[in-house]
Design a protein around this motif. Structure first.
Motif, short mmCIF file in Angstrom:
data_model
loop_
_atom_site.label_atom_id
_atom_site.label_comp_id
_atom_site.label_asym_id
_atom_site.label_seq_id
_atom_site.Cartn_x
_atom_site.Cartn_y
_atom_site.Cartn_z
N PHE A 65 0.82 -1.21 0.00
CA PHE A 65 0.00 0.00 0.00
C PHE A 65 0.86 1.26 0.00
N ALA A 66 0.55 2.17 -0.91
CA ALA A 66 1.19 3.48 -0.95
C ALA A 66 0.43 4.44 -0.03
N PRO A 67 1.07 5.50 0.45
CA PRO A 67 0.38 6.45 1.33
C PRO A 67 -0.52 7.41 0.55
N THR A 68 -1.52 6.85 -0.13
CA THR A 68 -2.47 7.65 -0.91
C THR A 68 -3.64 8.06 -0.02
N ALA A 69 -4.44 9.00 -0.52
CA ALA A 69 -5.61 9.47 0.24
C ALA A 69 -6.55 8.31 0.56
N GLU A 70 -6.83 7.48 -0.42
CA GLU A 70 -7.75 6.36 -0.23
C GLU A 70 -7.23 5.38 0.81
N ASN A 71 -5.94 5.05 0.72
CA ASN A 71 -5.37 4.07 1.65
C ASN A 71 -5.24 4.60 3.07
N VAL A 72 -4.93 5.90 3.18
CA VAL A 72 -4.81 6.50 4.52
C VAL A 72 -6.18 6.62 5.17
N PHE A 129 -12.23 27.40 11.45
CA PHE A 129 -11.82 27.59 10.05
C PHE A 129 -11.03 26.38 9.55
N ALA A 130 -10.10 25.87 10.37
CA ALA A 130 -9.28 24.71 9.97
C ALA A 130 -10.15 23.50 9.66
N LEU A 131 -11.26 23.37 10.39
CA LEU A 131 -12.14 22.22 10.22
C LEU A 131 -13.28 22.47 9.24
N SER A 132 -13.35 23.68 8.70
CA SER A 132 -14.40 24.01 7.73
C SER A 132 -14.07 23.39 6.38
N ALA A 133 -15.01 23.47 5.45
CA ALA A 133 -14.78 22.93 4.10
C ALA A 133 -13.58 23.60 3.45
N GLU A 134 -13.45 24.91 3.64
CA GLU A 134 -12.31 25.64 3.06
C GLU A 134 -11.00 25.20 3.71
N GLY A 135 -11.02 25.05 5.03
CA GLY A 135 -9.81 24.63 5.74
C GLY A 135 -9.40 23.22 5.36
N GLN A 136 -10.35 22.33 5.22
CA GLN A 136 -10.03 20.95 4.85
C GLN A 136 -9.60 20.83 3.39
N ALA A 137 -10.05 21.77 2.56
CA ALA A 137 -9.57 21.80 1.18
C ALA A 137 -8.08 22.15 1.15
N ILE A 138 -7.65 23.01 2.08
CA ILE A 138 -6.23 23.38 2.19
C ILE A 138 -5.42 22.15 2.61
N VAL A 139 -5.98 21.31 3.46
CA VAL A 139 -5.31 20.06 3.86
C VAL A 139 -4.93 19.25 2.62
N THR A 140 -5.88 19.12 1.71
CA THR A 140 -5.65 18.37 0.48
C THR A 140 -4.61 19.05 -0.40
N GLN A 141 -4.69 20.38 -0.50
CA GLN A 141 -3.74 21.14 -1.32
C GLN A 141 -2.31 20.98 -0.83
N VAL A 142 -2.14 20.94 0.49
CA VAL A 142 -0.80 20.82 1.08
C VAL A 142 -0.24 19.41 0.87
N GLY A 143 -1.12 18.41 0.79
CA GLY A 143 -0.65 17.05 0.56
C GLY A 143 -1.03 16.06 1.64
N TYR A 144 -1.80 16.52 2.62
CA TYR A 144 -2.31 15.62 3.64
C TYR A 144 -3.74 15.24 3.28
N PHE A 145 -4.46 14.67 4.23
CA PHE A 145 -5.78 14.13 3.94
C PHE A 145 -6.81 14.66 4.92
N PRO A 146 -7.96 15.11 4.43
CA PRO A 146 -8.94 15.74 5.32
C PRO A 146 -9.59 14.76 6.30
N VAL A 147 -10.03 15.30 7.42
CA VAL A 147 -10.75 14.47 8.39
C VAL A 147 -12.23 14.47 8.12
N LYS A 148 -12.69 15.40 7.24
CA LYS A 148 -14.10 15.49 6.90
C LYS A 148 -14.29 15.33 5.41
#
Length: 274
Positions: free
Chosen positions: A219-226, A255-274
């Motif tokens: 398994f690679a550390p992809t969004a789906e697998n994580v 803000f960090a947990l909002s839709a906009e904040g979680q979109a930034i999570v994806t942009q940075v390269g991590y994976f959203p909690v929501k």
């Protein structure tokens, strides 16, 4: 009148920030894994709230949690869960339990140089490598060359995660070179063809991410697998507070947990909690 105005704004789906938030400063300190993400959150948040200031610094999860205990930061960033002893110290000093927020997900990633033909290892093989029991890439299907180990400092939450999850609590090999941040580990591995290091998935630039074999699958550390937990080294990234959030701190966490904040999570390269 104020109550009526607030109720009207809530009914319209708007948020009225507390007056204290209009000229406030929120300090955020800790995990180097989370620094880039928190900085991006801070930039976007301050753009929407120009009278507010968010100060973000790293130093490692342990450093952030110590600062929370000492009262020198509002929010501690941690790439590991708070230890029982740390929680007890906070309770004793502030007479209240700490508050934990899971703000993003990450897959702890092991990096090798792009020239390395090894692309998959098991957790057991990683353990043998970082304990110093396996010293040559040839033993795991690579070149007949010595393995150069890179690690993080012991204040790092990622260091603690790898020690606990991969090494089973044992100590890293004395040959492991300690570096002061994930970016430094990535840079070192990109320049050393026999190197191996580890850190957050968002930092994997200019090097190769290893897949982790579990059973008959890798398994690679992809969004789906994580998100699904299939990637064996998945983890949450946390914000810790001394007590329940309010005012400026609550506005930033919301803000960090909002839709906009979680979109930034994806942009940075991590994976959203929501």
């Amino acid at each position: 009148m104020k109550k009526t105005l607030r109720s009207s704004l809530v009914a319209l789906g708007l948020t009225l920030l507390p007056l204290a938030a209009q000229a406030g400063t929120v300090t955020v300190k800790g995990s180097d894994t989370m620094v880039i993400l928190a900085q991006r959150w801070a930039e976007a948040f301050m753009k929407k709230n120009p009278s507010m200031k968010i100060q973000v610094t790293g130093g490692g999860s342990g450093t952030g949690l110590a600062a929370l205990q000492n009262g020198t930061t509002d929010i501690a960033m941690s790439s590991r869960e708070m230890k029982e002893a740390e929680e007890e110290k906070l309770r004793a000093r502030y007479n209240t339990p700490p508050t934990q927020f899971s703000v993003a997900k990450d897959g702890v990633t092991f990096y090798v140089n792009e020239a390395n033909k090894v692309d998959t290892l098991t957790v057991e093989q990683l353990k043998a490598i970082y304990l110093g029991d396996t010293e040559s890439w040839k033993a795991v299907g690579g070149a007949d060359a010595p393995i150069v180990l890179y690690s993080r400092e012991n204040s790092s939450g990622t260091y603690v995660f790898v020690k606990d999850t991969v090494l089973g609590g044992d100590d890293f090999a004395s040959a492991a070179q300690t570096l002061p941040g994930t970016a430094a580990v990535v840079n070192a591995v990109s320049k050393e063809k026999n190197g191996i290091g580890y850190g957050g998935a968002a930092y994997a630039k200019g090097i190769k991410e290893l897949k982790i074999k579990k059973g008959n699958e890798a398994f690679a550390p992809t969004a789906e697998n994580v998100k699904s937990g299939k990637y064996p080294l998945s983890r949450d990234l946390f914000f810790y507070l001394r007590n329940k959030p309010s005012g400026d701190v609550k506005a930033f966490i919301d803000f960090a947990l909002s839709a906009e904040g979680q979109a930034i999570v994806t942009q940075v390269g991590y994976f959203p909690v929501k």
